[in-house]
Design a protein around this motif. Structure first.
Motif, PDB file in Angstrom:
ATOM      1  N   GLU A  63      -9.204  -8.410  -6.133  1.00 29.90           N
ATOM      2  CA  GLU A  63      -7.719  -8.122  -5.690  1.00 29.90           C
ATOM      3  C   GLU A  63      -6.736  -9.390  -4.978  1.00 29.90           C
ATOM      4  O   GLU A  63      -5.637  -9.615  -5.708  1.00 29.90           O
ATOM      5  CB  GLU A  63      -7.468  -6.677  -5.221  1.00 29.90           C
ATOM      6  N   LEU A  64      -6.962  -9.481  -4.123  1.00 33.45           N
ATOM      7  CA  LEU A  64      -6.488 -10.889  -3.306  1.00 33.45           C
ATOM      8  C   LEU A  64      -6.503 -11.537  -4.855  1.00 33.45           C
ATOM      9  O   LEU A  64      -5.338 -12.505  -4.575  1.00 33.45           O
ATOM     10  CB  LEU A  64      -7.136 -11.286  -2.448  1.00 33.45           C
ATOM     11  N   CYS A  65      -7.094 -12.125  -5.254  1.00 32.99           N
ATOM     12  CA  CYS A  65      -7.550 -13.342  -5.940  1.00 32.99           C
ATOM     13  C   CYS A  65      -6.379 -13.032  -7.293  1.00 32.99           C
ATOM     14  O   CYS A  65      -5.405 -14.097  -7.745  1.00 32.99           O
ATOM     15  CB  CYS A  65      -8.683 -13.925  -6.818  1.00 32.99           C
ATOM     16  N   GLU A  66      -5.645 -11.960  -7.712  1.00 32.89           N
ATOM     17  CA  GLU A  66      -5.103 -11.896  -8.912  1.00 32.89           C
ATOM     18  C   GLU A  66      -3.768 -11.847  -7.731  1.00 32.89           C
ATOM     19  O   GLU A  66      -3.016 -12.394  -8.839  1.00 32.89           O
ATOM     20  CB  GLU A  66      -5.905 -10.649  -9.293  1.00 32.89           C
ATOM     21  N   THR A  67      -3.848 -11.018  -7.088  1.00 38.31           N
ATOM     22  CA  THR A  67      -2.153 -11.169  -6.391  1.00 38.31           C
ATOM     23  C   THR A  67      -1.672 -11.899  -5.642  1.00 38.31           C
ATOM     24  O   THR A  67      -0.300 -12.839  -6.126  1.00 38.31           O
ATOM     25  CB  THR A  67      -2.432 -10.210  -5.021  1.00 38.31           C
ATOM     26  N   TYR A  68      -2.443 -13.252  -5.390  1.00 35.59           N
ATOM     27  CA  TYR A  68      -1.863 -14.821  -5.489  1.00 35.59           C
ATOM     28  C   TYR A  68      -1.989 -15.769  -6.278  1.00 35.59           C
ATOM     29  O   TYR A  68      -2.190 -16.566  -5.909  1.00 35.59           O
ATOM     30  CB  TYR A  68      -2.384 -14.916  -3.977  1.00 35.59           C
ATOM     31  N   ASP A 119      -5.925 -17.473   7.587  1.00 38.67           N
ATOM     32  CA  ASP A 119      -5.585 -16.841   6.134  1.00 38.67           C
ATOM     33  C   ASP A 119      -5.977 -15.832   5.725  1.00 38.67           C
ATOM     34  O   ASP A 119      -5.466 -14.902   5.233  1.00 38.67           O
ATOM     35  CB  ASP A 119      -5.467 -17.553   5.745  1.00 38.67           C
ATOM     36  N   ARG A 120      -7.278 -15.623   5.169  1.00 38.16           N
ATOM     37  CA  ARG A 120      -7.829 -15.098   4.493  1.00 38.16           C
ATOM     38  C   ARG A 120      -7.887 -13.959   5.243  1.00 38.16           C
ATOM     39  O   ARG A 120      -7.914 -12.145   4.113  1.00 38.16           O
ATOM     40  CB  ARG A 120     -10.039 -14.646   4.790  1.00 38.16           C
ATOM     41  N   ALA A 121      -8.048 -13.164   6.377  1.00 34.70           N
ATOM     42  CA  ALA A 121      -7.908 -11.992   7.553  1.00 34.70           C
ATOM     43  C   ALA A 121      -6.845 -11.806   7.129  1.00 34.70           C
ATOM     44  O   ALA A 121      -7.022 -10.722   7.263  1.00 34.70           O
ATOM     45  CB  ALA A 121      -8.551 -12.704   8.814  1.00 34.70           C
ATOM     46  N   LYS A 122      -5.499 -12.187   7.441  1.00 38.03           N
ATOM     47  CA  LYS A 122      -4.151 -11.486   7.331  1.00 38.03           C
ATOM     48  C   LYS A 122      -3.491 -10.867   5.794  1.00 38.03           C
ATOM     49  O   LYS A 122      -3.582 -10.433   5.706  1.00 38.03           O
ATOM     50  CB  LYS A 122      -3.297 -12.915   7.734  1.00 38.03           C
ATOM     51  N   ALA A 123      -4.485 -11.910   4.897  1.00 39.92           N
ATOM     52  CA  ALA A 123      -4.327 -11.093   3.306  1.00 39.92           C
ATOM     53  C   ALA A 123      -5.236 -10.221   3.244  1.00 39.92           C
ATOM     54  O   ALA A 123      -4.818  -9.162   2.927  1.00 39.92           O
ATOM     55  CB  ALA A 123      -4.374 -12.517   1.910  1.00 39.92           C
ATOM     56  N   LEU A 124      -6.369  -9.763   3.478  1.00 40.20           N
ATOM     57  CA  LEU A 124      -7.513  -8.662   3.333  1.00 40.20           C
ATOM     58  C   LEU A 124      -6.457  -7.966   4.786  1.00 40.20           C
ATOM     59  O   LEU A 124      -6.860  -6.554   3.606  1.00 40.20           O
ATOM     60  CB  LEU A 124      -8.714  -9.568   4.240  1.00 40.20           C
ATOM     61  N   ALA A 125      -6.113  -8.578   5.348  1.00 40.80           N
ATOM     62  CA  ALA A 125      -5.214  -7.041   6.414  1.00 40.80           C
ATOM     63  C   ALA A 125      -4.259  -6.659   5.509  1.00 40.80           C
ATOM     64  O   ALA A 125      -3.824  -5.369   5.323  1.00 40.80           O
ATOM     65  CB  ALA A 125      -5.452  -7.583   7.761  1.00 40.80           C
ATOM     66  N   ALA A 175      -2.667  -0.446   0.639  1.00 38.88           N
ATOM     67  CA  ALA A 175      -3.974   0.077   0.208  1.00 38.88           C
ATOM     68  C   ALA A 175      -3.852   1.321   0.506  1.00 38.88           C
ATOM     69  O   ALA A 175      -4.161   2.591   0.032  1.00 38.88           O
ATOM     70  CB  ALA A 175      -5.578   0.011  -0.154  1.00 38.88           C
ATOM     71  N   ALA A 176      -4.143   1.849   2.035  1.00 41.15           N
ATOM     72  CA  ALA A 176      -3.507   3.068   3.554  1.00 41.15           C
ATOM     73  C   ALA A 176      -2.356   3.394   2.727  1.00 41.15           C
ATOM     74  O   ALA A 176      -1.943   5.185   2.718  1.00 41.15           O
ATOM     75  CB  ALA A 176      -3.663   2.747   3.848  1.00 41.15           C
ATOM     76  N   VAL A 177      -1.279   3.182   1.798  1.00 41.75           N
ATOM     77  CA  VAL A 177      -0.162   3.789   1.732  1.00 41.75           C
ATOM     78  C   VAL A 177       0.239   4.722   0.424  1.00 41.75           C
ATOM     79  O   VAL A 177      -0.139   4.216  -0.284  1.00 41.75           O
ATOM     80  CB  VAL A 177       1.199   2.834   1.095  1.00 41.75           C
ATOM     81  N   CYS A 178       0.501   6.213   0.308  1.00 43.11           N
ATOM     82  CA  CYS A 178       1.055   7.181  -0.213  1.00 43.11           C
ATOM     83  C   CYS A 178       1.616   6.429  -1.158  1.00 43.11           C
ATOM     84  O   CYS A 178       3.056   6.152  -1.713  1.00 43.11           O
ATOM     85  CB  CYS A 178       0.616   8.137   0.180  1.00 43.11           C
ATOM     86  N   ASP A 179       0.995   6.361  -3.097  1.00 39.70           N
ATOM     87  CA  ASP A 179       1.831   6.323  -4.295  1.00 39.70           C
ATOM     88  C   ASP A 179       2.731   7.081  -3.990  1.00 39.70           C
ATOM     89  O   ASP A 179       4.111   6.809  -5.361  1.00 39.70           O
ATOM     90  CB  ASP A 179       0.992   5.206  -4.780  1.00 39.70           C
ATOM     91  N   GLY A 180       3.166   8.422  -3.917  1.00 37.65           N
ATOM     92  CA  GLY A 180       3.919   9.048  -4.027  1.00 37.65           C
ATOM     93  C   GLY A 180       4.564   9.202  -3.153  1.00 37.65           C
ATOM     94  O   GLY A 180       6.265   9.229  -3.548  1.00 37.65           O
ATOM     95  N   CYS A 181       4.666   8.736  -1.591  1.00 33.44           N
ATOM     96  CA  CYS A 181       5.880   9.508  -0.902  1.00 33.44           C
ATOM     97  C   CYS A 181       6.140   7.946   0.196  1.00 33.44           C
ATOM     98  O   CYS A 181       6.749   7.571   0.842  1.00 33.44           O
ATOM     99  CB  CYS A 181       5.487  10.269   0.004  1.00 33.44           C
ATOM    100  N   GLY A 182       5.121   7.026   0.007  1.00 35.49           N
ATOM    101  CA  GLY A 182       4.991   5.718  -0.210  1.00 35.49           C
ATOM    102  C   GLY A 182       4.856   6.044   2.133  1.00 35.49           C
ATOM    103  O   GLY A 182       4.986   4.612   2.750  1.00 35.49           O
ATOM    104  N   THR A 183       4.020   6.747   2.096  1.00 38.54           N
ATOM    105  CA  THR A 183       4.084   6.685   4.482  1.00 38.54           C
ATOM    106  C   THR A 183       1.917   6.899   3.602  1.00 38.54           C
ATOM    107  O   THR A 183       1.537   6.514   3.376  1.00 38.54           O
ATOM    108  CB  THR A 183       3.931   8.100   4.819  1.00 38.54           C
ATOM    109  N   ARG A 184       1.987   6.861   5.337  1.00 42.76           N
ATOM    110  CA  ARG A 184       0.061   6.212   5.230  1.00 42.76           C
ATOM    111  C   ARG A 184       0.098   6.976   6.113  1.00 42.76           C
ATOM    112  O   ARG A 184       0.570   8.096   6.657  1.00 42.76           O
ATOM    113  CB  ARG A 184       0.346   4.858   6.313  1.00 42.76           C
ATOM    114  N   PRO A 185      -1.626   7.420   6.285  1.00 42.53           N
ATOM    115  CA  PRO A 185      -2.183   9.046   7.028  1.00 42.53           C
ATOM    116  C   PRO A 185      -1.857   8.752   8.311  1.00 42.53           C
ATOM    117  O   PRO A 185      -1.502   9.816   9.189  1.00 42.53           O
ATOM    118  CB  PRO A 185      -3.438   9.392   6.393  1.00 42.53           C
ATOM    119  N   GLN A 186      -1.304   7.409   8.743  1.00 37.01           N
ATOM    120  CA  GLN A 186      -1.739   7.284  10.484  1.00 37.01           C
ATOM    121  C   GLN A 186      -0.899   7.591  11.023  1.00 37.01           C
ATOM    122  O   GLN A 186      -0.413   8.704  12.039  1.00 37.01           O
ATOM    123  CB  GLN A 186      -2.272   6.465  10.663  1.00 37.01           C
ATOM    124  N   GLU A 187       0.190   8.101   9.911  1.00 35.14           N
ATOM    125  CA  GLU A 187       1.696   7.946  10.673  1.00 35.14           C
ATOM    126  C   GLU A 187       1.508   9.588  10.907  1.00 35.14           C
ATOM    127  O   GLU A 187       2.756  10.035  11.631  1.00 35.14           O
ATOM    128  CB  GLU A 187       2.599   7.983   9.679  1.00 35.14           C
TER     129      GLU A 187
END
Length: 101
Positions: free
Chosen positions: A2-7, A27-33, A39-51
């Motif tokens: 996915e990162l390869c596609e994105t970048y 750089d790899r660690a930052k891109a993966l993070a 990926a953790a952001v809800c595509d419906g409301c834009g929030t994260r479960p941790q919030e």
């Protein structure tokens, strides 16, 4: 991948195996993070479960709903009501085109 596609880079470059343009481990660690965070952001409301999770420092009432109206979306919905049902309406997509001045 996915990162390869994105970048838009080959996997070997991301992993530092190619001759040019190597990514550092940091750089790899930052891109993966970043990818994991997105990926953790809800595509419906834009929030994260941790919030919302108090055990993770969130708050059950972290957000309140707010109603807004988009005139573009309103036009699309009005036009979609005119699309026939069944075979005639299959594949019909409605978008907005900027009017020329």
């Amino acid at each position: 991948m996915e990162l390869c596609e994105t970048y838009r880079i080959p996997h070997s470059q991301l992993m530092g195996a190619s001759a040019g343009g190597r990514w550092s481990a940091l750089d790899r660690a930052k891109a993966l993070a970043w990818a994991a965070w997105k990926a953790a952001v809800c595509d419906g409301c834009g929030t994260r479960p941790q919030e919302w999770d108090e055990q993770q420092g969130g708050d059950r009432y972290a957000y309140v709903p707010q109603t807004s109206r988009c005139l573009g979306c309103e036009l699309i919905e009005m036009e979609s009501e005119q699309v026939p049902e069944g075979a005639e309406g299959r594949g019909v997509r409605i978008g907005l085109i900027k009017q020329s001045s």
